[in-house]
Design an enzyme around this catalytic site. Structure first.
Site, mmCIF file in Angstrom:
data_model
loop_
_atom_site.group_PDB
_atom_site.id
_atom_site.type_symbol
_atom_site.label_atom_id
_atom_site.label_comp_id
_atom_site.label_asym_id
_atom_site.label_seq_id
_atom_site.Cartn_x
_atom_site.Cartn_y
_atom_site.Cartn_z
ATOM 1 N N GLU A 102 0.840 -1.211 0.000
ATOM 2 C CA GLU A 102 0.000 0.000 0.000
ATOM 3 C C GLU A 102 0.868 1.252 0.000
ATOM 4 O O GLU A 102 0.561 2.240 -0.666
ATOM 5 C CB GLU A 102 -0.939 -0.008 1.218
ATOM 6 C CG GLU A 102 -2.006 -1.084 1.088
ATOM 7 C CD GLU A 102 -2.919 -1.163 2.295
ATOM 8 O OE1 GLU A 102 -2.399 -1.275 3.413
ATOM 9 O OE2 GLU A 102 -4.152 -1.100 2.112
ATOM 10 N N GLU A 122 -3.618 -9.707 3.904
ATOM 11 C CA GLU A 122 -4.611 -9.300 4.921
ATOM 12 C C GLU A 122 -5.748 -10.282 5.129
ATOM 13 O O GLU A 122 -6.154 -10.535 6.266
ATOM 14 C CB GLU A 122 -5.199 -7.923 4.570
ATOM 15 C CG GLU A 122 -4.265 -6.756 4.848
ATOM 16 C CD GLU A 122 -3.296 -6.469 3.708
ATOM 17 O OE1 GLU A 122 -3.172 -7.320 2.792
ATOM 18 O OE2 GLU A 122 -2.657 -5.405 3.728
#
Ligand code: NAD
Length: 661
Positions: A102, A122
């Site tokens: 990210e 995740e």
């Protein structure tokens, strides 16, 4: 040097993240990044972000996730990158995972070397990327590719990342900084403010269809977020994604998955004793049967040269290069590790060890893959007992990640830590275990299966039990598993142990009757179920129903309704009773190792954290009554639960529960 260092090289500021061991995100690291981004020299025409260690930025420190996250949070840091007036280029080597990816996506461009790997792990922690992972990725490589990356949690290589468009260039490691510096010239390209990419419905449907049928709710929501985010403006999409992230982070499911992550790490640490591991190069395996053959492949694909010896040449024929084969033990003379995978028989194994030891060099570590035999007894025939231990793999060993590392009374620290290294190199999950019939995982599983048979005896059908447990998250029910792995092995073992069986213990003879009838499971076309030609799944069999009735009649049991909730309570309580016994007698270190063993080795649902963790989530009263039910099912087997029958939580169970918080 601080966690983040800034150095002006010419007109470009190089920002180096130095947060060993893997540059993971943490409150300190984010604060240092924010500070560095605020201190970019005014004369800098661009910024390159790189890492001091091997990895760019491998995920986030999960320990933070149990509490409200400290400021600045990752989205705040990423906003600082986007708001800088000059371009920022990520120079990625090693892992860029989760928050790390990210971070790279918030930069204006990305350059990688060939060691780089990208991914969003995740969903395996019950959450979704929460700092733009779904939103920016969709703006860069489209929604279908984003769904794939985010829901599969797979890692992509630098090469694939380039093909996907996730990175702008892949260059040799030595030119990484130069290439990133050069790329500053391309100017700013902020994905957040890019146009919403929109959605190609057919392609999205195709990507959604590739998700596993039983994907967890957070995985589905991650996919939905990728789709929604592509239809909203960047800021709104990021805010929604963050809210969802915070919501999922607070779920019991996410907490359980984090619990297991730390439990696996803790077990790995226990296998790294202080002693220096021996250097292992060549591996020998004796026995090319079900386990030996598959183990040879597992070792070979982990990069070990492997030679397999079997007295039966036909067994060796199935092996393929690079695995080498031989018929004489003397061909293992140069092996540094030898694995015994011969028949499960003490005599056969002791004879083998006696013949094997003299042909090996003094440093060779010998391990046995025995499932049930006493390793101390086996060690008696060896001179160098300190270099012998148990290394218990599970079938199929090329796919089942669990390995139990078993110390005998004589195993030395060096051997033990050598085996810890072997487990890691094989990419497996190891737990330490002590000597005891069936060690850890098989012991718990055996009691679980026995309880399933009790339930059938009382009124449930095998199908009801299997379906109820699958509905609770087990990958497959115990009767279907038994049919799949074959009923004959357990039968042979029961016959061997029949003489020493405690007559007070409740015994369900149905599996024996099935075997006496030649029904060994799937391979013979019938077992607990029948398998007509070409059937994908077993069908309930009236023959089995009659055996079940016959058994009830002989034992004067009147069948009753067993509801699905009772099935779950009783198998869970049974596994907890088994776990309590294992920790009490020292075979298992603690409840966490047992939860790791059952989730890794027997596909107990990870999102429940393992049997002990799942049990700990029941209300206190429910725990005691579940254990009382288990006790009643066979007081002699579940002696340890006797206090539960009086409404008291057994002390040994209390100990377990204190280990899973
Ligand atoms: P198997 O019967 O399939 O294979 C055993 C092989 O050993 C045969 O090919 C046989 O020819 C060979 N062999 C026997 N004696 C030998 C000797 N003296 N020298 C050389 N070769 C010899 O057995 P398996 O199922 O692969 O089990 C092997 C070991 O692994 C056992 O100790 C078993 O308990 C353990 N184990 C099995 C499983 C499983 O599910 N099958 C799982 C975990 C552990």
């Amino acid at each position: 040097m601080s966690l983040v260092d800034i150095e002006l090289r010419g007109t470009v500021a190089v920002l180096t993240i130095d947060h060993p061991p893997v540059n993971a995100g943490s409150a300190d690291q984010r604060a240092a990044l924010a500070e560095a981004l605020a201190a970019i020299p005014a004369e800098a025409e661009g910024v390159v972000v790189t890492s001091a260690g091997k990895h760019f930025y491998a995920g986030s420190d999960l320990r933070e996730f149990d509490r409200p996250l400290a400021s600045p949070q990752l989205p705040d840091v990423l906003r600082l990158i986007e708001d800088l007036p000059v371009p920022v280029v990520a120079a990625v080597s090693g892992l860029a995972l989760g928050g790390g990816l990210e971070f790279a996506l918030a930069c204006d461009a990305r350059v990688a070397d060939s060691t780089a790997r990208f991914g969003f792990p995740e969903v395996t922690f019950g959450i979704l990327p929460g700092a733009g992972g779904t939103v920016r990725t969709a703006r860069l490589i489209g929604v279908p590719n984003t769904i794939d990356l985010v829901t599969s949690a797979r890692q992509v290589s630098a090469e694939e990342a380039l093909e996907l468009g996730l990175v702008d260039a892949v260059v040799p490691g030595e030119s990484l900084l130069a290439a990133a510096t050069e790329m500053v010239r391309r100017g700013k390209r902020v994905l957040r403010t890019a146009d919403a990419p929109g959605v190609d419905r057919a392609a999205v449907d195709e990507a959604l269809a590739r998700m596993p049928r039983r994907a967890r709710p957070n995985v589905r929501r991650a996919a939905e977020m990728a789709v929604r985010g592509a239809q909203l403006d960047g800021d709104t999409a990021l805010a929604e994604e963050r809210m969802l992230f915070d919501e999922l982070r607070a779920t019991e499911e996410s907490a359980s998955l984090r619990y297991l992550f730390f439990a696996r790490q803790d077990a790995a640490k226990a296998l790294r004793s202080k002693a220096k591991p021996r250097d292992l190069r060549r591996v020998g395996i004796v026995g090319a049967g079900t386990m030996g053959a598959a183990l040879a492949e597992a070792f070979a694909s982990a990069g070990f040269p492997v030679r397999v010896v079997d007295t039966n040449e036909a067994a060796l024929d199935r092996l393929e290069p690079p695995v080498e084969t031989a018929v004489s033990l003397s061909d293992l003379a140069d092996a540094d590790l030898v694995v015994d995978a011969v028949f499960e028989d003490m005599g056969v194994k002791q004879t083998l060890l006696r013949e094997l030891e003299p042909v090996l060099h003094d440093e060779t570590v010998i391990v046995s893959n025995t499932s049930y035999l006493d390793l101390d007894e086996m060690a008696k025939v060896l001179e160098r007992r300190e270099r012998f231990a148990g290394l218990h793999f599970f079938n199929p060993p090329d796919r089942n990640p669990l390995v139990e590392v078993i110390r005998t009374a004589a195993t030395d620290d060096e051997t033990f830590s050598t085996l810890g290294t072997v487990v890691r190199k094989l990419g497996k999950t190891g737990i330490p275990a002590g000597i005891g019939d069936g060690f850890v995982a098989n012991r718990v599983y055996a009691d679980y299966r026995t309880q399933a048979e009790f339930l059938v005896e009382e009124g449930a059908s095998p199908q009801q039990v299997d379906e109820a447990l699958v509905a609770c998250g087990m990958a497959i029910g115990p009767f279907a598993v038994a049919d799949l792995s074959g009923l004959d092995i357990a039968w042979a073992r029961r016959k061997r142990l029949a003489a020493s069986r405690d007559p007070r213990r409740r015994y369900v003879p149905i599996a024996d009757w099935l075997c006496e009838d030649g029904r060994f499971g799937r391979k013979t076309g019938s077992g607990w179920y029948r398998y007509p030609e070409g059937a994908r799944r077993g069908e309930p069999d009236p023959f089995v129903a009659r055996l079940i009735e016959r058994n009830r009649a002989e034992k004067r049991i009147t069948a009753r309704e067993v509801d699905d909730a009772e099935i779950w309570r009783r198998v869970l309580g049974t596994m907890v009773a088994a776990a309590a016994r294992l920790v009490e007698d020292g075979t298992a270190r603690n409840a966490r190792d047992i939860d790791v063993a059952l989730t890794e080795g027997f596909a107990f649902p990870r999102w429940l954290g393992g049997p002990v963790r799942a049990f700990s989530r029941l209300a206190p009263g429910e725990r005691v009554s579940a254990l009382a039910e288990v006790f009643q099912s066979c007081p002699a087997t579940f002696e340890i639960l006797e206090p539960a029958a009086r409404g008291v939580l057994p002390r040994e169970v209390e100990v377990l529960l204190s280990q899973v918080v």
